[in-house]
Design a protein around this motif. Structure first.
Motif, PDB file in Angstrom:
ATOM      1  N   SER A 136       0.847  -1.186   0.000  1.00 61.94           N
ATOM      2  CA  SER A 136       0.000   0.000   0.000  1.00 61.94           C
ATOM      3  C   SER A 136       0.890   1.246   0.000  1.00 61.94           C
ATOM      4  O   SER A 136       1.357   1.689   1.049  1.00 61.94           O
ATOM      5  N   PRO A 137       1.162   1.801  -1.193  1.00 57.09           N
ATOM      6  CA  PRO A 137       2.076   2.943  -1.271  1.00 57.09           C
ATOM      7  C   PRO A 137       1.387   4.251  -0.915  1.00 57.09           C
ATOM      8  O   PRO A 137       0.202   4.431  -1.195  1.00 57.09           O
ATOM      9  N   ALA A 138       2.124   5.161  -0.310  1.00 59.82           N
ATOM     10  CA  ALA A 138       1.605   6.510  -0.064  1.00 59.82           C
ATOM     11  C   ALA A 138       2.761   7.483  -0.223  1.00 59.82           C
ATOM     12  O   ALA A 138       3.760   7.394   0.484  1.00 59.82           O
ATOM     13  N   MET A 139       2.595   8.378  -1.195  1.00 59.94           N
ATOM     14  CA  MET A 139       3.626   9.369  -1.487  1.00 59.94           C
ATOM     15  C   MET A 139       3.312  10.631  -0.676  1.00 59.94           C
ATOM     16  O   MET A 139       2.652  11.543  -1.165  1.00 59.94           O
ATOM     17  N   VAL A 140       3.800  10.667   0.537  1.00 56.93           N
ATOM     18  CA  VAL A 140       3.570  11.809   1.423  1.00 56.93           C
ATOM     19  C   VAL A 140       4.867  12.595   1.468  1.00 56.93           C
ATOM     20  O   VAL A 140       5.896  12.070   1.888  1.00 56.93           O
ATOM     21  N   ILE A 141       4.839  13.855   0.998  1.00 51.42           N
ATOM     22  CA  ILE A 141       6.087  14.593   0.792  1.00 51.42           C
ATOM     23  C   ILE A 141       6.167  15.929   1.515  1.00 51.42           C
ATOM     24  O   ILE A 141       7.219  16.552   1.530  1.00 51.42           O
ATOM     25  N   ALA A 142       5.055  16.380   2.121  1.00 45.68           N
ATOM     26  CA  ALA A 142       5.077  17.684   2.783  1.00 45.68           C
ATOM     27  C   ALA A 142       5.856  17.611   4.089  1.00 45.68           C
ATOM     28  O   ALA A 142       5.697  16.662   4.863  1.00 45.68           O
ATOM     29  N   ILE A 168       0.076  17.601  -1.513  1.00 45.67           N
ATOM     30  CA  ILE A 168       0.174  19.046  -1.293  1.00 45.67           C
ATOM     31  C   ILE A 168       1.311  19.388  -0.337  1.00 45.67           C
ATOM     32  O   ILE A 168       1.560  18.696   0.652  1.00 45.67           O
ATOM     33  N   THR A 169       2.025  20.483  -0.665  1.00 42.68           N
ATOM     34  CA  THR A 169       3.066  21.026   0.205  1.00 42.68           C
ATOM     35  C   THR A 169       2.689  22.475   0.507  1.00 42.68           C
ATOM     36  O   THR A 169       1.750  23.014  -0.075  1.00 42.68           O
ATOM     37  N   SER A 170       3.468  23.108   1.377  1.00 44.69           N
ATOM     38  CA  SER A 170       3.183  24.513   1.701  1.00 44.69           C
ATOM     39  C   SER A 170       3.345  25.386   0.465  1.00 44.69           C
ATOM     40  O   SER A 170       2.673  26.409   0.326  1.00 44.69           O
ATOM     41  N   PHE A 171       4.217  24.983  -0.444  1.00 44.81           N
ATOM     42  CA  PHE A 171       4.394  25.749  -1.688  1.00 44.81           C
ATOM     43  C   PHE A 171       3.148  25.642  -2.563  1.00 44.81           C
ATOM     44  O   PHE A 171       2.624  26.648  -3.047  1.00 44.81           O
ATOM     45  N   ASP A 172       2.667  24.409  -2.748  1.00 44.02           N
ATOM     46  CA  ASP A 172       1.472  24.196  -3.571  1.00 44.02           C
ATOM     47  C   ASP A 172       0.231  24.837  -2.948  1.00 44.02           C
ATOM     48  O   ASP A 172      -0.689  25.243  -3.662  1.00 44.02           O
ATOM     49  N   PRO A 174     -17.039  25.957 -12.264  1.00 48.74           N
ATOM     50  CA  PRO A 174     -17.278  24.813 -11.371  1.00 48.74           C
ATOM     51  C   PRO A 174     -15.958  24.144 -11.005  1.00 48.74           C
ATOM     52  O   PRO A 174     -15.064  24.020 -11.843  1.00 48.74           O
ATOM     53  N   TRP A 175     -15.851  23.707  -9.752  1.00 49.83           N
ATOM     54  CA  TRP A 175     -14.599  23.040  -9.357  1.00 49.83           C
ATOM     55  C   TRP A 175     -14.844  21.868  -8.421  1.00 49.83           C
ATOM     56  O   TRP A 175     -15.810  21.832  -7.676  1.00 49.83           O
ATOM     57  N   VAL A 176     -13.947  20.922  -8.521  1.00 49.52           N
ATOM     58  CA  VAL A 176     -14.042  19.660  -7.786  1.00 49.52           C
ATOM     59  C   VAL A 176     -12.941  19.612  -6.731  1.00 49.52           C
ATOM     60  O   VAL A 176     -11.780  19.889  -7.038  1.00 49.52           O
ATOM     61  N   LEU A 177     -13.307  19.240  -5.525  1.00 52.92           N
ATOM     62  CA  LEU A 177     -12.315  19.047  -4.459  1.00 52.92           C
ATOM     63  C   LEU A 177     -12.140  17.556  -4.207  1.00 52.92           C
ATOM     64  O   LEU A 177     -13.115  16.846  -3.945  1.00 52.92           O
ATOM     65  N   ASP A 178     -10.894  17.085  -4.298  1.00 51.26           N
ATOM     66  CA  ASP A 178     -10.589  15.695  -3.956  1.00 51.26           C
ATOM     67  C   ASP A 178      -9.689  15.701  -2.720  1.00 51.26           C
ATOM     68  O   ASP A 178      -8.487  15.965  -2.832  1.00 51.26           O
ATOM     69  N   PRO A 179     -10.247  15.397  -1.546  1.00 49.22           N
ATOM     70  CA  PRO A 179      -9.491  15.500  -0.293  1.00 49.22           C
ATOM     71  C   PRO A 179      -8.706  14.226   0.019  1.00 49.22           C
ATOM     72  O   PRO A 179      -8.925  13.594   1.062  1.00 49.22           O
ATOM     73  N   VAL A 180      -7.773  13.868  -0.861  1.00 49.90           N
ATOM     74  CA  VAL A 180      -7.027  12.607  -0.727  1.00 49.90           C
ATOM     75  C   VAL A 180      -6.403  12.455   0.667  1.00 49.90           C
ATOM     76  O   VAL A 180      -5.693  13.347   1.129  1.00 49.90           O
ATOM     77  N   ALA A 181      -6.694  11.346   1.299  1.00 51.73           N
ATOM     78  CA  ALA A 181      -6.112  11.002   2.602  1.00 51.73           C
ATOM     79  C   ALA A 181      -6.491  11.967   3.717  1.00 51.73           C
ATOM     80  O   ALA A 181      -5.830  12.011   4.759  1.00 51.73           O
ATOM     81  N   ALA A 182      -7.552  12.748   3.499  1.00 52.41           N
ATOM     82  CA  ALA A 182      -8.068  13.560   4.605  1.00 52.41           C
ATOM     83  C   ALA A 182      -8.419  12.601   5.735  1.00 52.41           C
ATOM     84  O   ALA A 182      -8.920  11.506   5.510  1.00 52.41           O
ATOM     85  N   ARG A 206      -3.111  15.366   9.363  1.00 47.52           N
ATOM     86  CA  ARG A 206      -3.749  16.590   9.837  1.00 47.52           C
ATOM     87  C   ARG A 206      -3.591  17.787   8.895  1.00 47.52           C
ATOM     88  O   ARG A 206      -4.541  18.536   8.666  1.00 47.52           O
ATOM     89  N   TYR A 207      -2.363  17.972   8.358  1.00 46.95           N
ATOM     90  CA  TYR A 207      -2.085  19.164   7.545  1.00 46.95           C
ATOM     91  C   TYR A 207      -3.044  19.278   6.363  1.00 46.95           C
ATOM     92  O   TYR A 207      -3.684  20.308   6.139  1.00 46.95           O
ATOM     93  N   ARG A 208      -3.171  18.194   5.614  1.00 46.75           N
ATOM     94  CA  ARG A 208      -4.042  18.256   4.441  1.00 46.75           C
ATOM     95  C   ARG A 208      -5.514  18.299   4.826  1.00 46.75           C
ATOM     96  O   ARG A 208      -6.328  18.840   4.082  1.00 46.75           O
ATOM     97  N   THR A 209      -5.844  17.705   5.971  1.00 49.88           N
ATOM     98  CA  THR A 209      -7.228  17.750   6.423  1.00 49.88           C
ATOM     99  C   THR A 209      -7.633  19.191   6.702  1.00 49.88           C
ATOM    100  O   THR A 209      -8.728  19.633   6.330  1.00 49.88           O
TER     101      THR A 209
END
Lengths: 261, 261, 261
Positions: B50-56, C77-81, C98-106, C110-113
């Motif tokens: 189960s890969p996860a590319m977490v880079i932040a 996502i990183t702080s730069f992105d 119109p825009w789509v949000l994909d909250p991968v691994a939310a 915590r950061y991306r959530t």
């Protein structure tokens, strides 16, 4: 029918250029967009070149100096990348390493258009783009829909000649027919297939192969023609062997890697 | 013939390791270069991990602590990435998560060589590279042409043993024969195919699979041997079923995903 | 059997939506993670849309305003992105794109959530995620193992309805059955194949296709249903024609590009 001299894959000088790429596996320094990085590496490997995606500002100057050719593609350029890209262009010019500028979506977006225009100061050896991009870089109104051209390659030939004459670069306009010019001589390369526009990165990887060709062929016009003719030939064969866009991309690599030279 | 003990895919402990990866689908934290990210994810999925590319930088420490294994690959490292990569290595060491260091192009470029060398402080569980990279990381003159090795794997075995003894890491030298050593015991893994060097990212994804194997196999030497043997076996089968470099990559994933364990 | 109304590929409104995407080739602005960028571009091209991965903070606002639809995916996502992603969301809302949000691994990180939660302020048109991600974004305990869901899509339907009602977004929960809801009406889209979870980026590219669909179909629920139904149909056919995970990805693109509409 084109009024320009045509060249295709069957020309012996083109086979000779590909043979030379395979014999020397030129180290090709690729700074490209994040969409096509993997694809571009695989295209260069299939052609017989040795790709290296070196992108850190701390490394690009040294690497551009030792590489056989450099590709700079602004497709997903950010302010972070811009520093490294400029450093690479400056180092390539200083070291005399031939380099290719691909001004992806120039004209459609101001930020990258300004960067691509600034990069002209560092004397790209070859500029490769679609008609809209070439028109925009030349200061004409290029149009363009995102990364796609809204103009035909034939409509950009005259402007491409002027751009070549003004910048000293060979300009390669990709389209249904590719036109490649140094401002004086212009070669038309027919061939290819519409599927080449349905897989991302085909044009971007052509820019990379031109960089590899420049490492082994000092005649810049010929180097760009050879890469375009190889792509046109491979694209046409791959289209016949594929069942859709997915297998076309696979077949493109297969045919390129198997191409007798 | 190698003077070292050989292991190949048919060894029951290797099948058992792959079976365990598929049963547990270990969460594998991948910090790798932008060329091979997609390919690496697909290789790990094909293997059952189960890969996860977490880079932040904000996320890597927490994630390295909960992952089963971590891969750190410096292939396209920038000053921005370097902070996150160091944080991940530190967190992995602190949490006791096994981690793999892939020092891509160490020796060829100073910036990444210094970073890779600094990362040794955080005690990688396994170091995987080609001969030039291993030689460079060990402080010997590695040579290297871009990302390619200019030395044979057999030429790096003695230095690899010293590097393993000094750092406490298992060192895996990839090449025509893979040599894997903990400084005392050295295993030779033959197999594979030349096409594995004609598709980008095969070596990089081997490093990732070693990280997945480390999550289920506490014997680090065995984990690295198992991943290498799986790759050698799959590469050889895929080569027979492919028509060029494009279909080789596709077949590699197919065969890996179908491999009976 | 689902208690919800089911829709599949055979519904005429779904064919009509795909036909419209092919006719108009809507410019689709994609800000996604580095693992799936290439794949997503190729999926959109196979569907007939015009993808453009514009990620620079200097460019995203202008581009989101002229695009037909925008995808924002926080997978790497990183702080730069994050700055560019917020700017794109703000510009899309302002311009009415119109825009789509994909909250991968939310939920898993915590950061991306927090970022994904903040992005709700800019009124995504559609939110697409797996069950764990939707639960987490709704403030429920989502679980999640890295990027994979630990909950079934059916377990998230009630929470998805609440999230839709609260945010004004259509919420699409991907899983063995996809559930798509605007808070009042809920549609179940069965189909697909387990192989869709063994290739990276299938779900991410579904989010992108929803963005393309939104450019041609003003009924947001229908747009998300159409994209999901196309994916379910194509995934099932591609699975039959493939020999493993590698050829599945290739067949997926082939079948999508050949799908009669």
């Amino acid at each position: 029918m084109s009024v320009y001299k045509e060249k295709t894959w069957s020309a012996p000088e083109i086979l000779a250029d590909l043979k030379e790429v395979r014999a020397k596996a030129p180290l090709t320094h690729v700074l490209t967009n994040i969409v096509v990085t993997n694809w571009t590496a695989n295209v260069l490997l299939a052609a017989g070149a040795s790709p290296a995606m070196v992108i850190a500002e701390e490394e690009v100057s040294d690497f551009a100096a030792i590489a056989g050719g450099v590709l700079i593609n602004v497709g997903t350029i950010t302010s972070f990348d811009a520093k490294a890209i400029k450093a690479a262009a400056i180092a390539a010019q200083k070291a005399g390493t031939p380099w290719v500028l691909d001004p992806v979506a120039a004209g459609a977006l101001r930020y990258r258009t300004e960067i691509a225009t600034e990069l002209l100061n560092y004397k790209p050896t070859v500029i490769r783009g679609n008609a809209s991009e070439v028109l925009a870089l030349a200061g004409a109104s290029g149009g363009g829909k995102g990364v796609d051209s809204t103009a035909k390659s034939s409509e950009a030939v005259d402007i491409a000649k002027e751009l070549a004459a003004r910048t000293g670069a060979v300009v390669a306009v990709s389209g249904e027919i590719d036109y490649i010019t140094d401002g004086k001589e212009t070669i038309a390369v027919p061939g290819g297939h519409i599927l080449m526009t349905k897989v991302t990165g085909v044009g971007c990887s052509l820019g990379a192969l031109i960089a590899s060709m420049l490492a082994v062929q000092k005649d810049r016009l010929q180097a760009a023609v050879s890469a375009s003719a190889v792509f046109g030939h491979v694209g046409a064969i791959a289209a016949k062997k594929s069942q859709g866009t997915g297998s076309f991309a696979v077949s493109f690599l297969d045919e390129l890697s198997n191409l007798a030279s």
